[in-house]
Motif scaffolding. Structure first.
Motif, PDB file in Angstrom:
ATOM      1  N   GLN A 160      93.202 -42.654 -97.475  1.00  0.00           N
ATOM      2  CA  GLN A 160      92.228 -41.557 -97.481  1.00  0.00           C
ATOM      3  C   GLN A 160      90.954 -41.976 -98.231  1.00  0.00           C
ATOM      4  O   GLN A 160      89.850 -41.666 -97.803  1.00  0.00           O
ATOM      5  N   THR A 161      91.093 -42.699 -99.323  1.00  0.00           N
ATOM      6  CA  THR A 161      89.937 -43.157-100.095  1.00  0.00           C
ATOM      7  C   THR A 161      89.068 -44.081 -99.249  1.00  0.00           C
ATOM      8  O   THR A 161      87.840 -43.943 -99.224  1.00  0.00           O
ATOM      9  N   TRP A 162      89.687 -45.023 -98.564  1.00  0.00           N
ATOM     10  CA  TRP A 162      88.927 -45.956 -97.733  1.00  0.00           C
ATOM     11  C   TRP A 162      88.262 -45.244 -96.560  1.00  0.00           C
ATOM     12  O   TRP A 162      87.157 -45.603 -96.148  1.00  0.00           O
ATOM     13  N   GLU A 163      88.925 -44.231 -96.021  1.00  0.00           N
ATOM     14  CA  GLU A 163      88.318 -43.477 -94.926  1.00  0.00           C
ATOM     15  C   GLU A 163      87.058 -42.767 -95.403  1.00  0.00           C
ATOM     16  O   GLU A 163      86.024 -42.775 -94.720  1.00  0.00           O
ATOM     17  N   THR A 164      87.112 -42.180 -96.599  1.00  0.00           N
ATOM     18  CA  THR A 164      85.936 -41.512 -97.169  1.00  0.00           C
ATOM     19  C   THR A 164      84.822 -42.520 -97.424  1.00  0.00           C
ATOM     20  O   THR A 164      83.649 -42.272 -97.112  1.00  0.00           O
ATOM     21  N   ARG A 165      85.172 -43.663 -97.976  1.00  0.00           N
ATOM     22  CA  ARG A 165      84.168 -44.698 -98.242  1.00  0.00           C
ATOM     23  C   ARG A 165      83.515 -45.184 -96.951  1.00  0.00           C
ATOM     24  O   ARG A 165      82.302 -45.395 -96.896  1.00  0.00           O
ATOM     25  N   ASN A 166      84.319 -45.367 -95.923  1.00  0.00           N
ATOM     26  CA  ASN A 166      83.769 -45.836 -94.647  1.00  0.00           C
ATOM     27  C   ASN A 166      82.826 -44.811 -94.042  1.00  0.00           C
ATOM     28  O   ASN A 166      81.790 -45.173 -93.467  1.00  0.00           O
ATOM     29  N   ASP A 167      83.173 -43.518 -94.153  1.00  0.00           N
ATOM     30  CA  ASP A 167      82.284 -42.477 -93.640  1.00  0.00           C
ATOM     31  C   ASP A 167      80.955 -42.480 -94.380  1.00  0.00           C
ATOM     32  O   ASP A 167      79.883 -42.370 -93.773  1.00  0.00           O
ATOM     33  N   LEU A 168      81.009 -42.606 -95.707  1.00  0.00           N
ATOM     34  CA  LEU A 168      79.771 -42.644 -96.496  1.00  0.00           C
ATOM     35  C   LEU A 168      78.930 -43.871 -96.148  1.00  0.00           C
ATOM     36  O   LEU A 168      77.702 -43.787 -96.042  1.00  0.00           O
ATOM     37  N   LEU A 169      79.588 -45.000 -95.963  1.00  0.00           N
ATOM     38  CA  LEU A 169      78.866 -46.227 -95.614  1.00  0.00           C
ATOM     39  C   LEU A 169      78.212 -46.099 -94.242  1.00  0.00           C
ATOM     40  O   LEU A 169      77.056 -46.497 -94.058  1.00  0.00           O
ATOM     41  N   ALA A 170      78.924 -45.513 -93.285  1.00  0.00           N
ATOM     42  CA  ALA A 170      78.358 -45.339 -91.951  1.00  0.00           C
ATOM     43  C   ALA A 170      77.137 -44.417 -92.005  1.00  0.00           C
ATOM     44  O   ALA A 170      76.117 -44.686 -91.353  1.00  0.00           O
ATOM     45  N   ALA A 171      77.226 -43.340 -92.785  1.00  0.00           N
ATOM     46  CA  ALA A 171      76.083 -42.428 -92.912  1.00  0.00           C
ATOM     47  C   ALA A 171      74.897 -43.137 -93.554  1.00  0.00           C
ATOM     48  O   ALA A 171      73.744 -42.947 -93.136  1.00  0.00           O
TER      49      ALA A 171
END
Length: 172
Positions: A88-99
């Motif tokens: 879940q942490t990595w998914e959140t980080r990936n979403d922030l990075l994509a944005a």
């Protein structure tokens, strides 16, 4: 006669000792009345240490796999749960990075397509007249009195604006 001579020379050589032969002695020079046994410390060896490490490792794995008192999860289960939470942490980080990457691309698009200012403000107008004053053909340098007057006017306006701003700040 040569065969007899050869045989005699061979016998003479064999009869005469060429080197002094030493007899081998098997006794030591430390005396024969003391019979000390040499003590040799034998090490335990790799097998012993591997066996001890295997037993200790087995006990640690057993203890970690057992559930705790009062229905607590085992150590292995807690470790696995921590790794599952990392998903879940990595998914959140990936979403922030994509944005962030999308925003950077939009900003770059704006900057690349913005109209560019083709004029440059000069700190001193004499920059047009820099160069060697010797061997200049007549009429080579352009009269830039209008450019100088423009920048002097711009400077006076800027100084007047600053004075008004300071006067307004002093009154407050």
């Amino acid at each position: 006669m040569s065969a007899i001579r050869q045989r005699a020379a061979l016998l003479a050589r064999q009869a005469r000792p060429q080197t002094v032969r030493n007899t081998r002695r098997y006794g030591s020079s430390h005396g024969h009345d003391h019979h000390h046994e040499h003590t040799v410390e034998e090490k335990l060896g790799t097998g012993f240490y591997l066996s001890a490490a295997t037993l200790a490792g087995t006990w640690v794995v057993y203890k970690a796999s057992r559930p705790g008192t009062d229905g607590e999860l085992s150590t292995f289960s807690r470790w696995l749960k921590e790794w599952a939470d990392l998903h879940q942490t990595w998914e959140t980080r990936n979403d922030l990075l994509a944005a962030a990457v999308e925003q950077a691309a939009a900003d770059r698009h704006l900057l690349l397509n913005a109209p560019r200012n083709r004029t440059h403000d000069l700190r001193f107008p004499e920059v047009f007249n820099t160069g060697s004053p010797f061997n200049v053909p007549a009429g080579h340098y352009v009269n830039i009195d209008k450019v100088v007057a423009h920048y002097q006017q711009q400077h006076l306006k800027e100084e007047e604006r600053k004075a008004k701003k300071l006067a307004a700040a002093a009154q407050q």
